[in-house]
Design a protein around this motif. Sequence first.
Motif, PDB file in Angstrom:
ATOM      1  N   LEU A   1      -6.519   1.467  -3.034  1.00 26.03           N
ATOM      2  CA  LEU A   1      -5.554   1.186  -3.997  1.00 26.03           C
ATOM      3  C   LEU A   1      -6.206   1.036  -5.656  1.00 26.03           C
ATOM      4  N   LEU A   2      -7.490   1.309  -5.607  1.00 22.51           N
ATOM      5  CA  LEU A   2      -8.163   1.172  -6.865  1.00 22.51           C
ATOM      6  C   LEU A   2      -7.801   2.447  -7.716  1.00 22.51           C
TER       7      LEU A   2
ATOM      8  N   ALA B   1       0.916  -1.212   0.063  1.00 24.26           N
ATOM      9  CA  ALA B   1      -0.072   0.104  -0.001  1.00 24.26           C
ATOM     10  C   ALA B   1       0.806   1.228  -0.049  1.00 24.26           C
ATOM     11  N   ALA B   2       1.752   1.206   0.767  1.00 25.20           N
ATOM     12  CA  ALA B   2       3.033   2.402   0.945  1.00 25.20           C
ATOM     13  C   ALA B   2       3.541   2.716  -0.370  1.00 25.20           C
ATOM     14  N   ARG B   3       3.859   1.496  -1.164  1.00 20.87           N
ATOM     15  CA  ARG B   3       4.718   1.882  -2.399  1.00 20.87           C
ATOM     16  C   ARG B   3       3.734   2.232  -3.214  1.00 20.87           C
ATOM     17  N   TRP B   4       2.563   1.344  -3.505  1.00 23.50           N
ATOM     18  CA  TRP B   4       1.337   1.510  -4.431  1.00 23.50           C
ATOM     19  C   TRP B   4       0.913   3.108  -4.427  1.00 23.50           C
TER      20      TRP B   4
ATOM     21  N   GLU C   1       6.198   7.898  -6.050  1.00 25.20           N
ATOM     22  CA  GLU C   1       7.044   7.239  -7.062  1.00 25.20           C
ATOM     23  C   GLU C   1       5.888   6.670  -8.297  1.00 25.20           C
ATOM     24  N   MET C   2       4.551   6.272  -7.651  1.00 28.31           N
ATOM     25  CA  MET C   2       3.884   5.789  -8.590  1.00 28.31           C
ATOM     26  C   MET C   2       2.967   6.654  -9.532  1.00 28.31           C
ATOM     27  N   ARG C   3       3.313   7.986  -9.557  1.00 27.35           N
ATOM     28  CA  ARG C   3       2.793   8.919 -10.189  1.00 27.35           C
ATOM     29  C   ARG C   3       3.145   8.697 -11.852  1.00 27.35           C
TER      30      ARG C   3
ATOM     31  N   SER D   1       9.624  -5.581 -11.281  1.00 24.26           N
ATOM     32  CA  SER D   1       9.385  -6.583 -10.346  1.00 24.26           C
ATOM     33  C   SER D   1       8.771  -5.966  -9.093  1.00 24.26           C
ATOM     34  N   ARG D   2       8.759  -4.798  -8.656  1.00 26.51           N
ATOM     35  CA  ARG D   2       8.101  -4.348  -7.557  1.00 26.51           C
ATOM     36  C   ARG D   2       6.733  -3.862  -8.067  1.00 26.51           C
ATOM     37  N   LEU D   3       6.507  -3.531  -9.170  1.00 28.05           N
ATOM     38  CA  LEU D   3       5.131  -3.154  -9.846  1.00 28.05           C
ATOM     39  C   LEU D   3       4.398  -4.487  -9.923  1.00 28.05           C
TER      40      LEU D   3
END
Length: 1165
Positions: free
Chosen positions: A756-757, A663-666, A670-672, A703-705
């Motif tokens: 996350l949607l 959740a933090a990464r998504w 960075e996820m812009r 990989s992380r995505l």
Amino acid sequence: MGEPVSEMCDHLIKAVNVMMDAESSQIYRLEALKFCEEFKEKCPFCVPCGLQLADKAQTAVVRHFGLQILEHVIKFRWNNMPQQEKVQLKNCAMGLLSSGTYPILEEESHIKDVLARIIVEMIKREWPQHWPDMLKEMEALTSIGEAQTELVMMILLRLAEDVITFQTLPAQRRRDIQQTLTQNMESIFSFLLTILQLHVDEYRKLAKAHCRVGVAALSTLAGYIDWVALAHLTNDNCRLLEMLCLLLSETELQLEAAECLLIAISRKGKLDDRKPLMVLFDDVAMHYILSAAQPVVERHYIFLKRLCQVLCSLGSQLCFLVGSGVEVDVPANLSKYTEAFLAFTTHPSQFLRSSTQITWGTLFRHEILSKDPVIIQMMIKYFRATMTNLVKTGFPSRNDSPSCEYSRHDFDSDEDFNSFFNSFRAQQGEAVRNACRVVPLEGFQIAAEWLQYQISTPIDIGTTGCRVGVGFITREGLCSILSPSAVQWDAMTFFTESVVGQLFKNVEVEKLPVDQGIELLQAVLNYNTQDPLILSCVLTNLSSLFPFVTHRPHFLPQVLYKLFASITFEVVEESKAPRTRAVKNVRRHACSSIIKMSRDYPWFILPCFDILYNQVKKLFSNEALLTQMEKCALIEALVLISNQFKDYTKQKAFLEELMATVAARWTSDEMRVLLEPALFLAFVGADQLMAEGTDHTTGINRSRLSFCVYTILGVVKRARWPADLEEAKAGGFVAGYTPSGAPIYRNPCTPQVLALLPNLLALIRTHNNLFLPENMCRLSETFSRAYEVIEVERKVVLGLTQPVLDIYDSPVYKTHLERMQGFFCTLYDNCYHILGNAGLSLHQDFYTIEGLAEQIVGSALISLDNVPDHRLRPMLHILLSYWPIREYYDSLLCPLLGPLFAYMLQVRAHTSLLDDEDEACEENQVTQEMLEEQLVRLVTREVLDLLSKSRLWDKGRKWDVGTSTPGSVTELSLPLQDIYMTLLTISFTSLSWKDTSNCHRTASMVCWTLLRQVVGGNLLPEAVTWFYASVLKGLQMHGQHEVCNSALTQLALIIYDNLRPRYMELRSVMTQIPSINLEALDQYDQRLLEPSSAQKVGEKKRKDQFKKLIAGTVGKDLGQQFKKEVHIRNLPSLFKKPKLEKRDIVEPSETGSLAALFSPTQDDI
């Protein structure tokens, strides 16, 4: 006339020799062919020339052509020939039969065949009405000699084939001939059996010519046995069956005799009629059947196959008759039969072994026979035989088994054999499971012995072992997929899995062999190997035996530790080389086993949840230790077990902790990159040039995505509330109740998933926008083909076989391009799976998101013009598989289907234009075009599946698309009229797409169901004629296929009958049909428009009349389009029933009036 005939014959002989001479040039050969064909079509003296050329003095090639001329005359000129010429030709043909051939062993087979065809063509036109003595004449011919007898047999066989099997005659002629054959069948069978008996007796005196007649007689019998009344087969105390059994011992006749016997035993019909077939279980018949299967030569191997089929059919008849309404006891010779059958099951030929499996399965599940001591004993023997049969040996390219020689007769390649063996193994598994329902403990005992034996036996890699190494680090002595130990372990594992599964279903808990099962489990847990193929089998056995652990819970930690050790399995430790396919399979296998246990026994594993969770955390601490798919599998297992918390708050807290990193990464800054295609391509490295052998620095981003998406999918797919309502209420999972009283559940993963949607929808939108031309240009040369169909999917779409014999011992090297293709494909699919599962998992919390439909349209359905078809399929499949509940159709589904169906109509319209283009292409271009066409076909099937499943029209409301009043619009189930018209347009247009499967299903299930909703409205005449013309176009495209023809004809009939009274324009469509009978059309219309005044016609007759009217629209396949039609005239019917006079039943007659039947005096009645 004699001179021109002789001159023409000379020319024809020269032309035939030119055609058949290998040294002739193509030009001369074509000229000669043209001359011969023009002669047959136009020359007035074909018959005398044909007879002269057919003379025995000519060469075989010339004779054959002369006989072909006579056949052509009969087929195409017979109807216009004077009666005298017909009689003369018939007499000449009979003369050729009696004296126009060489002795039976010298005459060419193609000469005999064309002679038989000539006689049969005359029979089809003249018998029995104008040639009543045909059968007597045939019988008389047999007295002349063996050659004539063989020809008579060939004539009778071809007659049966044309009339019964291929049905190449008009219905009335076929009916006349068939009924006449049936009336004379007793004498025909008696005649055939007499001929067979006579010539077999002569053959036993070493007369070779009589053997040829015997073969012909048996072939003829085979043509009749399949359809004559069963009584003819069992007449005279089953004389025919007795003769066939005796002939099984005659080497030259046994194959044909076995084929006859097989056809006879395979007959369906009334059980009473089939009861006499049980005579084959008698001692004498069984003796001859068993003694026939002895020497093995190539011809004899074909015979063995037929004999095996005979025994299979005999077993099927036994299963049908025993326990039915017919009084048939279990045969006294059942043990002898099953022993013989088992001999085929243990034969070296894998094909023969497989042929017996279905019958074994039928015997083992038969209600009565399965309880017979003979069959029960045979089950144990079958288990032992299966231990050998499950071992994959006998590849045609190898010589390591007696089966290999037989496989070279049966299979073209190792791939064919491997495909066959997979099916064979599945059949054995089914038979083993059926037997274990009766003798589960005995089956388990054999499986236990086999497992213990394999564990105690050293590994034998054979000569096909492999060597895995990187640099100077090597590991030798590993099995390949065909190593002796690998195939033995594989066979034992399959057997154990089949047996243990039935053990727990068919044995009471207190009778389960728990101690023995735990002993086996300990042996498996203690068995250590670094061979990936063997370890994979060990894991399967561990899963099979896991139910025993529920009786000894203290073994659970050991099982989990064994599985976790396998999840990180490596052949060469700390190696950076790609893993072999076998190693990957071991790791996936371990993950799948944990998921399976967590799914099937969550309540049992719950006490060890902390152990499991800590182990997962430990593995996750090293990011490179597991692949993203392996991590997701472990997350799914944890979520499945957490469902057993049955506490909403506790499970929600756990899921929050589990997804915290994701959740933090998504949701991080960075996820812009998910919002802009250019940024996204740079983030995943698709815009960079890469040389093979170099590391891709952006691989960690991909990989992380992938891990984020995998995790969201795993949680949303597995998190659930308790199935029991009381438990759900106690745990806080019930948020309220619907007006109808149904509970409204809440999923503990809802807050995390909904948060996350937005980024998920952004990723889908960006993914679709990647196909825009300006973004396609951003791909580097290395990744210019990153969006193309991956190789595995390409082969599936094209129907190409996958390489079934994978090299398990070689590392799986992937290029940078292949990795990028796999990344995009998997990411795209998983995004849609999350959307689909969100509906199933979150229910109203998902469906009631404000503006959800608009958000999905703005992401999933954006830029569809640029999205390739292979990317559309996952989206359509998700819509098909995860359909929203009905109350959200109008708010969610309709806004999605409108643009989707409109786009699909546009795509198919464009594709239909491309279908007509004909350009010379290179082979790879042709393959690409085939791929694209097949993808379009598959996508449109998905659309029509979607349409069929939705039942959007089935709302209990009528549609009135033709009106424009606000009231009619509000009554529609779909808010927009154009959606419904798009559905109609797609459905009717699809009838003429090059897809027979789609055509049949749409015509029979969809078209009228949609159209009937609007027939009551004010449809425009142009629309009605277009609908009807679309059906006729479908008939033109697919009418040659019987299934499509039937569905389309029925659809055309319904539309015409319902709409013709209101739309005169349909008649104008009908008048454009080629060769339509306008008078018959007028009569049909009159009955339709004035039903009260017209004479009533039966439903079947009315359908036949309509079918004749539209017959001109039915297209022909290419092979039939230029074929000259043969016309056979009907003769006066022999069997027409006289019409009964219509009279008043109460009118007095010779026997008195109806009232007299009810008079008190009965004496006069």
